[in-house]
Write a protein that holds these residues in place. Sequence first.
Motif, PDB file in Angstrom:
ATOM      1  N   SER A 259      48.653 119.185  32.050  1.00 12.81           N
ATOM      2  CA  SER A 259      47.993 117.911  31.746  1.00 12.81           C
ATOM      3  C   SER A 259      46.631 118.107  31.096  1.00 12.81           C
ATOM      4  CB  SER A 259      47.828 117.096  33.026  1.00 12.81           C
ATOM      5  OG  SER A 259      47.036 117.809  33.974  1.00 12.81           O
ATOM      6  N   LYS A 260      46.190 119.356  31.006  1.00 13.64           N
ATOM      7  CA  LYS A 260      44.881 119.655  30.429  1.00 13.64           C
ATOM      8  C   LYS A 260      44.879 121.092  29.976  1.00 13.64           C
ATOM      9  CE  LYS A 260      39.925 119.527  31.652  1.00 13.64           C
ATOM     10  NZ  LYS A 260      38.972 119.282  32.771  1.00 13.64           N
ATOM     11  N   GLU A 263      40.533 123.895  24.171  1.00 12.96           N
ATOM     12  CA  GLU A 263      40.535 123.193  22.894  1.00 12.96           C
ATOM     13  C   GLU A 263      41.661 123.648  21.979  1.00 12.96           C
ATOM     14  OE1 GLU A 263      36.784 123.333  20.949  1.00 12.96           O
ATOM     15  OE2 GLU A 263      35.708 122.237  22.524  1.00 12.96           O
ATOM     16  N   THR A 269      48.136 117.558  27.369  1.00 14.27           N
ATOM     17  CA  THR A 269      47.537 116.262  27.677  1.00 14.27           C
ATOM     18  C   THR A 269      48.275 115.606  28.833  1.00 14.27           C
ATOM     19  OG1 THR A 269      48.967 114.974  26.206  1.00 14.27           O
ATOM     20  CG2 THR A 269      46.987 115.959  25.224  1.00 14.27           C
ATOM     21  N   VAL A 270      47.614 114.665  29.471  1.00 13.67           N
ATOM     22  CA  VAL A 270      48.230 113.909  30.554  1.00 13.67           C
ATOM     23  C   VAL A 270      49.457 113.166  30.048  1.00 13.67           C
ATOM     24  CG1 VAL A 270      47.913 111.923  32.077  1.00 13.67           C
ATOM     25  CG2 VAL A 270      46.139 113.689  31.945  1.00 13.67           C
ATOM     26  N   GLN A 271      49.355 112.559  28.871  1.00  9.96           N
ATOM     27  CA  GLN A 271      50.479 111.797  28.331  1.00  9.96           C
ATOM     28  C   GLN A 271      51.704 112.687  28.120  1.00  9.96           C
ATOM     29  OE1 GLN A 271      49.872 110.130  24.422  1.00  9.96           O
ATOM     30  NE2 GLN A 271      51.654 108.786  24.580  1.00  9.96           N
ATOM     31  N   ASN A 272      51.505 113.854  27.514  1.00  9.25           N
ATOM     32  CA  ASN A 272      52.646 114.738  27.251  1.00  9.25           C
ATOM     33  C   ASN A 272      53.232 115.300  28.546  1.00  9.25           C
ATOM     34  OD1 ASN A 272      52.443 114.329  24.515  1.00  9.25           O
ATOM     35  ND2 ASN A 272      51.307 116.221  24.123  1.00  9.25           N
ATOM     36  N   SER A 316      44.967 125.560  30.852  1.00 11.00           N
ATOM     37  CA  SER A 316      46.281 124.987  31.154  1.00 11.00           C
ATOM     38  C   SER A 316      46.863 125.556  32.439  1.00 11.00           C
ATOM     39  CB  SER A 316      47.245 125.231  29.986  1.00 11.00           C
ATOM     40  OG  SER A 316      47.446 126.623  29.771  1.00 11.00           O
ATOM     41  N   TYR A 331      49.317 112.008  37.233  1.00 13.61           N
ATOM     42  CA  TYR A 331      49.772 110.936  36.350  1.00 13.61           C
ATOM     43  C   TYR A 331      50.912 110.209  37.047  1.00 13.61           C
ATOM     44  CZ  TYR A 331      52.379 115.179  35.150  1.00 13.61           C
ATOM     45  OH  TYR A 331      53.083 116.355  35.214  1.00 13.61           O
TER      46      TYR A 331
END
Length: 364
Positions: A259-260, A263, A269-272, A316, A331
């Motif tokens: 989720s994180k 760079e 990402t949280v969405q993915n 990650s 999430y």
Amino acid sequence: MIIVATGAVSAATAALKFGINYGQIANNLPQPTQVSGLLQSLNVNRVKLYDADPAVLTAFSGTGVEFIVSNGDLNNLSDARSALAWVSQHVQPFLPSTRITCVVVGNEVLAPGGDPAAMQSLLPAMQAVHQAVADLGLGAQVSVSTAHSADVLAASYPPSSGAFREDLAPYVRPVLDFLAQAGSPFLLNAYPFFAYKASPATVSLPYVLFEPNPGVVDPATNLTYDNMLYAQIDAVYAAMNAVGHADIAVKISETGWPSKGDEDEVGATVQNAALYNGNLMKRIATGQGTPLKPDVPVDVFVFALFNEDMKPGPASERNYGLFYPNGTPVYNLGFDGASFSRSPTSTFSSSSRPTVRKKVPTAY
């Protein structure tokens, strides 16, 4: 097996082929008794440990939760007496109150550039543990296997071209012979995230996230793949078939999405993460198999239950969890029934070797 994805996955259906990895490389995790209550509230009934922590196994006594336990001390386990002593101490006492169904000997030992001594010790350790399980009369309950990364494959795209690396063949083939004889599964740690991270311009994000996409056709079989994870599974089946083994099941011992990340970790990402794990859970709940094995439901363990603040490597690695250590979801995956007592907390960490997932940009 595990969690109810919002409005789509029934607990009874999802419980069959879905599990969760319970990592412990952190200094802020809850007590095992708290974790037991949390997982029961989520209808989680299969858990994979990276060791055989007696506190965890005791906390789940009488719950009906099935456990996979692990030991990476290959040198010690290669000795028959040591293997028997370990199984006698870490497996036998907890049965049948805690349901231990598999011992994983080593994690991602067979890999390019791996430790030759460890690779040489893997099969003897598996054989010694298997014999110990049999000698203690536990063979009907407990299987023995090892977990592999996708790095054992020299080719995985298209899936029908799946083949093991020639430099690992002297180790892989005897292990496959053992799995077939013992009736144990081939355990695969598969992370489509790394394929996308390595080449976001060429790897389709919907394809790796189980989102709607046109799919990819394998020209040799004419089978269509709409997600990378299932393509990776079938690549392993093809690789095993190429060396004479059509008699071993493939199970996913690890998969997940962070989720994180740092760079340069594209897609973390949280969405993915929510899309990957949520869509995977929905797919597993249907009982659908892969294109090559449509009648064999896919068996998956998601990594991981909690974010782990002491995990080495990129950001990650510390952000694969479905939950924060305080018990709140990272999430929304439909954890409406979650129940968690936030005190006290524990400061224990895993005794097993921390594994940093490897970049495997294959099976596009």
